[in-house]
Design an enzyme around this catalytic site. Structure first.
Site, PDB file in Angstrom:
ATOM      1  N   CYS A 167      38.237  50.628  40.343  1.00 15.90           N
ATOM      2  CA  CYS A 167      37.918  49.195  40.314  1.00 15.90           C
ATOM      3  C   CYS A 167      36.466  48.992  39.923  1.00 15.90           C
ATOM      4  CB  CYS A 167      38.194  48.557  41.678  1.00 15.90           C
ATOM      5  SG  CYS A 167      39.920  48.663  42.228  1.00 15.90           S
ATOM      6  N   CYS A 227      37.044  50.820  45.759  1.00 17.51           N
ATOM      7  CA  CYS A 227      37.988  51.572  44.924  1.00 17.51           C
ATOM      8  C   CYS A 227      37.250  52.083  43.681  1.00 17.51           C
ATOM      9  CB  CYS A 227      39.152  50.658  44.549  1.00 17.51           C
ATOM     10  SG  CYS A 227      40.170  51.255  43.192  1.00 17.51           S
TER      11      CYS A 227
END
Length: 229
Positions: free
Chosen positions: A161, A158
């Site tokens: 992230c 991600c």
């Protein structure tokens, strides 16, 4: 005069087509594999999370192109000045995503012709197929039931992230009394549903088993600290 105008219009059209052809780079799997292994390359998988979890290219980031909100949120964390090597299942979604990215300032976007299907047909390996069991909801509740706990609902693939990784590391160094519990955003679906985490990343602070704060997306160190007060 009309004839000259038509000729001018055709010239402009041909010029635009030639420019588009020059900027749209579609390469075979061997060229894609070689190029994607260079330093500072961003490998971008625009399939769904479920498809991604069946296996993906090394170091790939993921954003579902068919989910416009997710795609728009994650793509902004890619570096527009660094090359992006993009792929999907067969090439359709990645082609559309690549066109959008070029139109929105990405300097170099390289598409893999034939996508994952061509990659597999060439006998090339994938990594990251999910074989581990999900984190049980009961185990999760046990993990957060005492003291201060920070739950990180995220994934290595991600983009936001990854952006948060150094902030999270700094927070934990400065607050060693806080326990970190990671929830895998691609695997631990039952826990995600139980805590109603629909966005990656999601950070949830617990004190003695009770939720004390929640933040979604990329946040600052100060915002993480504020949840713990």
């Amino acid at each position: 005069m009309i004839k000259s105008f038509i000729q001018w219009g055709l010239s402009v059209l041909l010029l635009c087509m030639s420019v588009q052809a020059a900027t749209a780079q579609v390469v075979d799997v061997n060229t894609f594999e070689k190029g994607s292994r260079q330093p500072a390359i961003q490998v971008f998988d625009v399939r769904t999370a479920q498809e991604f979890n069946t296996g993906h290219l090394p170091n790939a980031l993921q954003a579902d192109y068919t989910n416009k909100t997710e795609f728009a949120d994650r793509v902004k964390y890619l570096d527009k000045q660094k090359p992006v090597y993009i792929y999907c299942l067969s090439g359709g979604r990645s082609s559309a995503a690549a066109q959008w990215m070029r139109e929105n300032g990405f300097a170099k976007v390289v598409e893999m012709e034939g996508g994952i299907r061509a990659w597999k047909q060439a006998g090339k390996p994938l990594q990251g197929a999910v074989t581990e069991k999900q984190l049980a909801v009961s185990d999760f509740k046990t993990a957060v039931k005492s003291g201060w706990v920070l739950v990180d609902v995220g994934a290595e693939w991600c983009p936001p992230c990854r952006t948060m990784a150094p902030v999270l590391e700094q927070f934990l160094q400065q607050h060693p009394q806080v326990k970190l519990v990671k929830v895998d955003g691609g695997r631990d679906q039952e826990v995600m549903q139980s805590v109603k985490a629909n966005t990656l990343p999601t950070f949830i602070a617990y004190k003695e088993g009770k939720e004390a704060g929640r933040k979604q997306g990329v946040v600052t160190l100060a915002e993480l600290e504020k949840m713990m007060k």
